[in-house]
Design an enzyme around this catalytic site. Structure first.
Site, mmCIF file in Angstrom:
data_model
loop_
_atom_site.group_PDB
_atom_site.id
_atom_site.type_symbol
_atom_site.label_atom_id
_atom_site.label_comp_id
_atom_site.label_asym_id
_atom_site.label_seq_id
_atom_site.Cartn_x
_atom_site.Cartn_y
_atom_site.Cartn_z
ATOM 1 N N ASP A 284 0.841 -1.173 0.120
ATOM 2 C CA ASP A 284 -0.018 0.038 -0.038
ATOM 3 C C ASP A 284 1.008 1.111 0.081
ATOM 4 O O ASP A 284 2.164 1.149 0.162
ATOM 5 C CB ASP A 284 -1.014 -0.112 1.271
ATOM 6 C CG ASP A 284 -2.186 0.864 0.914
ATOM 7 O OD1 ASP A 284 -3.262 0.640 1.701
ATOM 8 O OD2 ASP A 284 -2.312 1.661 0.048
HETATM 9 C C1 GLC Z 1 -4.433 4.187 -0.236
HETATM 10 C C2 GLC Z 1 -5.517 3.021 0.293
HETATM 11 C C3 GLC Z 1 -5.335 2.001 -0.722
HETATM 12 C C4 GLC Z 1 -5.380 2.566 -2.171
HETATM 13 C C5 GLC Z 1 -4.103 3.198 -2.534
HETATM 14 C C6 GLC Z 1 -3.748 3.622 -3.817
HETATM 15 O O1 GLC Z 1 -3.746 4.674 0.794
HETATM 16 O O2 GLC Z 1 -4.958 2.481 1.414
HETATM 17 O O3 GLC Z 1 -6.641 1.277 -0.428
HETATM 18 O O4 GLC Z 1 -5.576 1.493 -3.061
HETATM 19 O O5 GLC Z 1 -3.580 4.105 -1.194
HETATM 20 O O6 GLC Z 1 -4.836 4.755 -3.867
#
Ligand code: GLC
Length: 738
Positions: A284
């Site tokens: 993430d």
């Molecule tokens: C965010 C979220 C994740 C998302 C990623 C890209 O922080 O936790 O669910 O897919 O970043 O946007």
């Protein structure tokens, strides 16, 4: 002479690699061939993902994307939207890299792309797997038409604490329903051919245990046993992987002290050795860098080493793996085989998506225009939205009677096209959303008195007078209360489940007008109805229904559609009960029938049970369950499945749909077992007066759990089954597993 030969080879080899990669060669062969010609740096470049500047969903790592793509240091971008923009980035990557390696372009297509569907918690309330799959296929087609080839979805985190704002993004509290929805969403995104121009790579997230953050506080730590992890939080991930999800996203949280992005139990032992996952793992946002903040890595190189060793393949936005893996491999700290495995999994996804054969297949401006927001997509969004509505209370005021000649429409959610889209509404546009006010005024021209009354925040009650006047001038009040789109979703935890701002006071003000009230709860989580519920004659939960909220809600209010939603999450009386869920343990002192003994598990100031149970939902008709029968009372471990049949009747005056639910209780185990677990459901249409048999089958595998010795399997003994339309079902029968 040697220099000239090397120059020629450096020109010819890439062509050879590409030639070998085309034609009948398998993806694995094409990947092996390409890896054999790539340098360590080129392979490591595949591990790096950065966000374009279009949108950010976390702290940004400042880096010049163009030059780094030209140097082959980036394998993926996120947040690139639009066919023209995606073509630009793909052209840069394909023309500037030695082996013309295209980019993975990812985006959060969580519940629709331009046509916004109900939030995932809402569509889970439909229990309609076919329509959920269809919605994700539409979302994939729209996203792919703009050049995207990867979505960071489905989010499958089990959530039993509605203080956590991300409860809005998943399928609620139950592993069985969550697993079924996860499979449907992966099928919808990926279809049967990832290279088709209307399918995209799925990324199941957030692996794992993220929904168990302590105190419901987003990004916080978790404290769950491996048994709870495996029994409750992992099943939807396993289901998604079995459905073919091509990638998985490691979560922010730590598990038993090891952050998910560097957790070998998750990323290696469970995901690859136990489940045989062949795709790739992306972190993430920035989680590799956050290993230092967790106190788990001394510096970014240490973080990169620990994450990559554990099984993380791609680094979103931390600029760590791409930077340090080459030197770690050259120093022998990490074997090049690990780099080949990671880069190879990412390249394999690009081959499967058809990106090597045609990097621009997803960047077609004409198809983009023809695909986004079509009438068929909007109809599908309306249909799923109305099927996601859950009717919690109705004293007969719904469906609206023909005698209702004037309606007061009040509340901050009644005419707010952005709020109704909910969290993570991708490229959904408020100006393209149809509000409840617009739809109601179209349905009842000249009969609607609208007054927002108040906002979802603040304490401004200056709008109350107009709202009260609208109520006094009308036969009935529809109060659309709830949350804004940014009051649930990521980084939106709350310590209260109350209606925010002066909404409850507004409802009291409306109640004083003495007219029937239909309360609509438009939110990303269950909200406490302890007080609000008593003021309403009917309570309908559309959640955040998306672009077509207005027409969908009107379909239900008028009876054009008979509501069929059932709760995918327990609805607490108050936040004090949280976490609260139906599949709880019995404890040694459960609530007794006769309560004169005070020494049992209970509160002095609240009930143990939720206000509305998991699986609960009313209809405009009524259903009856009887004649529950098992084809045997002994299920043999090696025998044929146990057949369970129940008679379901529509005993009302309207056609409707019922969600028939099967729960099982394992009465004694080598560890304590939940008092009930969902083990089957079927959503069936029944005409007024119609009845039919509904049959389920149970096998020993359906009764498996992580036993005292941490092996997975069923245990012989006594079981009970319960069948009905919510988790409190009373129609029961017993059987033995031998
Ligand atoms: C965010 C979220 C994740 C998302 C990623 C890209 O922080 O936790 O669910 O897919 O970043 O946007």
């Amino acid at each position: 002479m040697l220099r000239r030969l090397l120059l020629v080879l450096s020109l010819v080899l890439p062509l050879a690699a590409r030639a070998a990669s085309a034609g009948s060669a398998s993806v694995d062969e094409r990947v092996r061939d390409l890896l054999a010609h790539m340098t360590i740096e080129e392979k490591a470049g595949q591990l790096a993902q950065f966000s374009s500047w279009g949108e950010l969903t976390g702290p940004a790592a400042n880096t010049p994307l163009g030059p780094r793509i030209e140097k082959g240091e980036i394998g993926s971008l996120l947040n690139v939207t639009g066919a023209a923009a995606s073509r630009k980035w793909q052209e840069l990557a394909v023309t500037s890299s030695r082996f013309h390696i295209p980019l993975l372009l990812g985006y959060d297509v969580i519940h629709g792309f331009r046509t916004v569907f109900p939030i995932p918690l809402a569509s889970a309330a439909s229990w309609d797997l076919d329509r959920i799959e269809h919605a994700e296929h539409i979302a994939a087609a729209e996203a792919a038409s703009t050049g995207l080839n990867w979505t960071f979805a489905p989010m499958v985190d089990i959530a039993r604490d509605p203080r956590w704002g991300r409860v809005a993004e998943g399928a609620g509290e139950d592993p069985f329903l969550g697993s079924a929805v996860a499979r449907a969403r992966v099928r919808g995104f990926q279809g049967s051919d990832l290279a088709a121009p209307d399918t995209i790579l799925a990324c199941v997230k957030h692996f794992a245990g993220y929904g168990a953050v302590q105190a419901g506080r987003d990004y916080f730590t978790t404290d769950i046993t491996e048994r709870v992890l495996r029994d409750v939080y992992l099943p939807p991930f396993h289901a998604a992987i079995e459905a073919g999800a091509g990638s998985i996203m490691a979560a922010f949280n730590d598990l038993d002290g090891t952050p998910a992005s560097a957790n070998a139990l998750l990323l290696d032992r469970i995901l690859r050795r136990e489940w045989g996952f062949k795709g790739f793992v992306v972190s993430d946002w920035g989680t590799v860098r956050e290993l230092m903040i967790h106190g788990y890595a001394t510096d970014l190189k240490d973080a990169a080493t620990k994450a990559f060793r554990a099984g993380l393949d791609m680094d979103m936005q931390a600029d760590a793996l791409g930077k340090y893996v080459p030197e770690l491999v050259r120093a022998g700290v990490i074997p090049e085989s690990r780099l080949d495995a990671a880069a190879g999994a990412i390249l394999a996804a690009k081959f499967r998506l058809g990106l090597f054969d045609d990097p621009y297949r997803y960047s077609d401006e004409a198809r983009e225009k023809a695909t986004l927001l079509t009438p068929a997509h909007l109809d599908a969004a309306r249909d799923l939205a109305r099927r996601s509505c859950v009717l919690l209370k109705n004293n007969g005021v719904l469906p609206l009677a023909a005698t209702v000649k004037s309606i007061a429409l009040v509340g901050p959610l009644a005419d707010n096209p952005r709020m109704q889209l909910g969290a993570w509404h991708a490229q959904g546009r408020a100006e393209e959303a149809v509000t409840l006010r617009a739809a109601l005024e179209k349905q009842f021209p000249g009969a609607v008195h609208f007054a927002a009354g108040c906002d979802v925040r603040g304490d401004d009650t200056s709008g109350f007078a107009a709202a009260r006047a609208a109520a006094q001038a009308s036969d009935l009040v529809i109060a659309a209360l709830g949350e804004a789109d940014d009051q649930s979703g990521e980084s939106s935890s709350r310590t209260s489940l109350d209606f925010t701002g002066p909404q409850l006071a507004l409802l009291r003000e409306l109640h004083a007008a003495g007219k029937p009230i239909v309360l609509l709860v438009m939110a990303g989580r269950p909200l406490s109805l302890e007080q609000a519920g008593e003021l309403a004659d009917a309570i309908l939960v559309p959640w955040h229904p998306g672009t077509m909220a207005g027409p969908a809600i009107v379909d239900v209010l008028t009876g054009a559609y008979n509501p069929s939603g059932h709760l995918p999450i327990s609805w607490p009386h108050s936040v004090g009960q949280v976490p609260i869920f139906y599949a709880h343990k019995n404890s040694g002192r459960p609530e007794p029938q006769n309560k004169n003994d005070r020494f049992y598990s209970h509160y002095l100031d609240a009930a143990n049970t939720p206000q509305y149970s998991f699986g609960y939902g009313l209809s405009y008709t009524t259903f009856a369950f009887d004649d529950l029968r098992l084809d045997t009372n002994v299920l043999k471990t090696a025998g044929t499945p146990l057949k369970i049949t129940v008679r379901v009747a529509n005993t009302g005056q309207r056609d409707g749909e019922e969600v028939v639910q099967l729960y099982v209780r394992d009465l004694v185990g080598s560890v304590t077992r939940p008092v009930r677990e969902l083990k089957g459901f079927q959503k069936i249409p029944l005409a007024a007066g119609e009845s039919r048999d509904v049959t389920f089958s149970l096998t020993p595998a359906d009764l498996a759990f992580w036993r005292a010795d941490m092996t997975f399997g069923a245990e012989p003994g006594d079981f009970e089954v319960f069948v009905g339309d919510n988790s409190d079902a009373e129609l029961a029968a017993k059987f033995k597993l031998e």
